[in-house]
Design a protein around this motif. Structure first.
Motif, PDB file in Angstrom:
ATOM      1  N   GLU A  73      -5.333  -5.516   7.519  1.00 48.31           N
ATOM      2  CA  GLU A  73      -4.056  -6.421   8.169  1.00 48.31           C
ATOM      3  C   GLU A  73      -3.333  -6.680   6.756  1.00 48.31           C
ATOM      4  O   GLU A  73      -3.812  -7.088   5.765  1.00 48.31           O
ATOM      5  CB  GLU A  73      -4.683  -7.479   8.615  1.00 48.31           C
ATOM      6  N   ASP A  74      -2.097  -6.479   7.085  1.00 44.22           N
ATOM      7  CA  ASP A  74      -1.039  -6.945   6.081  1.00 44.22           C
ATOM      8  C   ASP A  74      -0.892  -8.565   6.179  1.00 44.22           C
ATOM      9  O   ASP A  74      -0.094  -9.192   6.702  1.00 44.22           O
ATOM     10  CB  ASP A  74       0.464  -6.228   6.389  1.00 44.22           C
ATOM     11  N   ILE A  75      -1.573  -9.157   5.325  1.00 44.96           N
ATOM     12  CA  ILE A  75      -1.637 -10.551   5.129  1.00 44.96           C
ATOM     13  C   ILE A  75      -0.501 -11.035   4.361  1.00 44.96           C
ATOM     14  O   ILE A  75      -0.264 -12.221   5.167  1.00 44.96           O
ATOM     15  CB  ILE A  75      -3.011 -11.201   4.061  1.00 44.96           C
ATOM     16  N   VAL A  83       7.852  -9.323  10.342  1.00 40.25           N
ATOM     17  CA  VAL A  83       7.356  -8.509  11.265  1.00 40.25           C
ATOM     18  C   VAL A  83       6.535  -7.219  10.637  1.00 40.25           C
ATOM     19  O   VAL A  83       7.241  -6.632   9.663  1.00 40.25           O
ATOM     20  CB  VAL A  83       8.349  -8.034  12.164  1.00 40.25           C
ATOM     21  N   PRO A  84       5.303  -6.798  11.031  1.00 42.72           N
ATOM     22  CA  PRO A  84       4.855  -5.698  10.167  1.00 42.72           C
ATOM     23  C   PRO A  84       5.560  -4.525  10.287  1.00 42.72           C
ATOM     24  O   PRO A  84       6.127  -4.199  11.393  1.00 42.72           O
ATOM     25  CB  PRO A  84       3.362  -5.421  11.022  1.00 42.72           C
ATOM     26  N   ALA A  85       5.613  -3.719   9.279  1.00 39.47           N
ATOM     27  CA  ALA A  85       6.492  -2.560   9.352  1.00 39.47           C
ATOM     28  C   ALA A  85       5.959  -1.241  10.188  1.00 39.47           C
ATOM     29  O   ALA A  85       6.808  -0.390  10.573  1.00 39.47           O
ATOM     30  CB  ALA A  85       6.738  -2.005   7.735  1.00 39.47           C
ATOM     31  N   LEU A  86       4.504  -1.303  10.447  1.00 39.76           N
ATOM     32  CA  LEU A  86       3.887  -0.356  11.274  1.00 39.76           C
ATOM     33  C   LEU A  86       4.130  -0.630  12.637  1.00 39.76           C
ATOM     34  O   LEU A  86       3.704  -1.806  12.967  1.00 39.76           O
ATOM     35  CB  LEU A  86       2.587  -0.043  10.631  1.00 39.76           C
ATOM     36  N   ALA A  87       4.229  -0.025  13.488  1.00 35.92           N
ATOM     37  CA  ALA A  87       4.295  -0.339  14.931  1.00 35.92           C
ATOM     38  C   ALA A  87       3.267   0.705  15.581  1.00 35.92           C
ATOM     39  O   ALA A  87       3.559   1.999  15.403  1.00 35.92           O
ATOM     40  CB  ALA A  87       5.686  -0.026  15.433  1.00 35.92           C
ATOM     41  N   ASN A  88       2.314   0.344  16.181  1.00 39.68           N
ATOM     42  CA  ASN A  88       1.247   1.276  16.700  1.00 39.68           C
ATOM     43  C   ASN A  88       0.691   2.255  15.788  1.00 39.68           C
ATOM     44  O   ASN A  88       0.232   3.363  16.016  1.00 39.68           O
ATOM     45  CB  ASN A  88       1.695   1.979  17.823  1.00 39.68           C
ATOM     46  N   GLY A  89       0.593   1.774  14.775  1.00 40.14           N
ATOM     47  CA  GLY A  89       0.056   2.620  13.509  1.00 40.14           C
ATOM     48  C   GLY A  89       0.828   3.954  13.033  1.00 40.14           C
ATOM     49  O   GLY A  89       0.265   4.842  12.382  1.00 40.14           O
ATOM     50  N   GLU A 100       2.871   4.756   0.809  1.00 39.04           N
ATOM     51  CA  GLU A 100       2.050   4.442  -0.283  1.00 39.04           C
ATOM     52  C   GLU A 100       1.375   2.977   0.080  1.00 39.04           C
ATOM     53  O   GLU A 100       0.154   3.045  -0.221  1.00 39.04           O
ATOM     54  CB  GLU A 100       2.914   4.336  -1.530  1.00 39.04           C
ATOM     55  N   MET A 101       2.119   2.225   0.715  1.00 38.28           N
ATOM     56  CA  MET A 101       1.390   0.929   1.082  1.00 38.28           C
ATOM     57  C   MET A 101       0.413   1.129   2.206  1.00 38.28           C
ATOM     58  O   MET A 101      -0.757   0.473   2.324  1.00 38.28           O
ATOM     59  CB  MET A 101       2.470  -0.197   1.557  1.00 38.28           C
ATOM     60  N   PHE A 102       0.438   2.273   3.067  1.00 40.95           N
ATOM     61  CA  PHE A 102      -0.499   2.461   3.944  1.00 40.95           C
ATOM     62  C   PHE A 102      -1.687   2.906   3.466  1.00 40.95           C
ATOM     63  O   PHE A 102      -3.074   2.593   3.545  1.00 40.95           O
ATOM     64  CB  PHE A 102       0.218   3.591   4.983  1.00 40.95           C
ATOM     65  N   PHE A 103      -1.476   3.892   2.593  1.00 33.43           N
ATOM     66  CA  PHE A 103      -2.669   4.597   1.713  1.00 33.43           C
ATOM     67  C   PHE A 103      -3.525   3.233   0.930  1.00 33.43           C
ATOM     68  O   PHE A 103      -4.726   3.230   0.928  1.00 33.43           O
ATOM     69  CB  PHE A 103      -2.412   5.474   0.612  1.00 33.43           C
ATOM     70  N   TYR A 104      -2.725   2.353   0.307  1.00 29.29           N
ATOM     71  CA  TYR A 104      -3.296   1.477  -0.327  1.00 29.29           C
ATOM     72  C   TYR A 104      -3.943   0.299   0.502  1.00 29.29           C
ATOM     73  O   TYR A 104      -5.383   0.128   0.073  1.00 29.29           O
ATOM     74  CB  TYR A 104      -2.289   0.908  -1.312  1.00 29.29           C
ATOM     75  N   ARG A 105      -3.706   0.091   1.502  1.00 29.16           N
ATOM     76  CA  ARG A 105      -4.330  -0.967   2.374  1.00 29.16           C
ATOM     77  C   ARG A 105      -5.286   0.035   3.123  1.00 29.16           C
ATOM     78  O   ARG A 105      -6.483  -0.888   3.495  1.00 29.16           O
ATOM     79  CB  ARG A 105      -3.371  -1.308   3.449  1.00 29.16           C
TER      80      ARG A 105
END
Length: 299
Positions: A73-75, A83-89, A100-105
């Protein structure tokens, strides 16, 4: 183009066939035009599933060490109220930062899940304090690298030393030029003071002791000396030598008193009987030319 020089018997046979077909009118335009054929893509889903089933092995997780996780979760966005950048993954493939942030998290989530599993199965996750890993390069190669680094360091030290020497030489030349200029300036100031003294513009001899002042002080001193009342040293010397003016001609004419005054008369000087004498009261005379020749011939 085929010619008689480079054609083979097979080429000659083909050429004859083409000539016969052309003569009969069998050759028509457009027969040798290339036509692009669309490629057929095959999506064999059943075959791919069969290959996957053949590759799959029922091994324990310790042997596989595979994990499939969603990102954590993007704390930061949650705390800041964004608002989270990702919607429905879904991830925008064109957004490099989001990808890159998706890979990092996702890696963070995998680590958080994998560490407890590794500790549960007794797999060490930290390197021991006395662990020595084998070097990827041999000792000989490392010695070569060490020698190269040492030689490079020595060359840098030599260049730095040469640079310092050049700077010292430049500084020494600068100091030498400054000393020469200072001496020339002092010499010029002394010559100027001597000329002023000779012309009677000043009566001070401080420049002989090296205390000659330059600039404003010296100019003020010369002006004060010129404005000073009374004759200067040069005028005094000339007055002492030549008198204080008046009639100069006829001063050495004889008068009655000077004619009768014979107190300063010297008979030996007047009759050339005086002069220097050597030992025994005899006058030293130079021998004649003939005597000197005889003396040389004897010696």
């Amino acid at each position: 183009m085929l010619t008689a020089a480079n054609q083979t018997p097979l080429d000659q046979k083909r050429l004859n066939i083409l000539q016969e077909a052309f003569a009969k009118g069998l050759l028509k335009p457009g027969m040798n035009v290339l036509v692009d054929k669309s490629k057929k893509f095959v999506n064999n889903v059943d075959g791919m599933k069969q290959c996957l089933a053949d590759l799959r092995k029922n091994l324990p997780w310790v042997e596989r060490l595979d994990l499939t996780n969603l990102p954590t979760e993007d704390i930061l966005s949650k705390v800041e109220g964004k608002v989270p950048a990702l919607a429905n993954g879904e991830v925008n493939a064109d957004d490099d930062f989001q990808r890159e942030m998706f890979f990092y998290r996702q890696a963070q989530a995998t680590v958080l899940e994998a560490l407890p599993l590794l500790n549960k199965h007794g797999i060490a996750t930290k390197r021991p304090d006395d662990y020595f890993a084998e070097m990827a390069k041999s000792d000989q190669q490392m010695q070569k690298i060490r020698k190269k680094l040492i030689s490079k360091q020595m060359s840098l030290e030599k260049s730095e030393k040469a640079k310092k020497l050049r700077e010292q030489r430049k500084f020494g030349k600068k100091v030498q030029v400054e000393v020469i200029q200072k001496r020339q300036k002092e010499k010029k100031a002394m010559m100027s003071a001597v000329k002023k003294y000779q012309k009677g513009m000043t009566d001070k001899l401080d420049f002989l002791d090296g205390d000659q002042k330059t600039g404003k002080d010296s100019s003020d001193g010369s002006k004060k000396a010129m404005n000073k009342k009374g004759p200067n040293a040069k005028r005094k010397y000339k007055d002492k030598k030549f008198g204080f003016g008046g009639k100069k001609s006829g001063k050495k004419w004889n008068t009655k008193e000077s004619f009768n005054d014979v107190s300063g008369f010297r008979a030996k000087v007047a009759h050339a009987k005086g002069g220097k004498k050597g030992k025994g009261g005899k006058q030293n005379k130079r021998p004649g030319k003939s005597v000197r020749k005889k003396m040389k011939s004897r010696s």
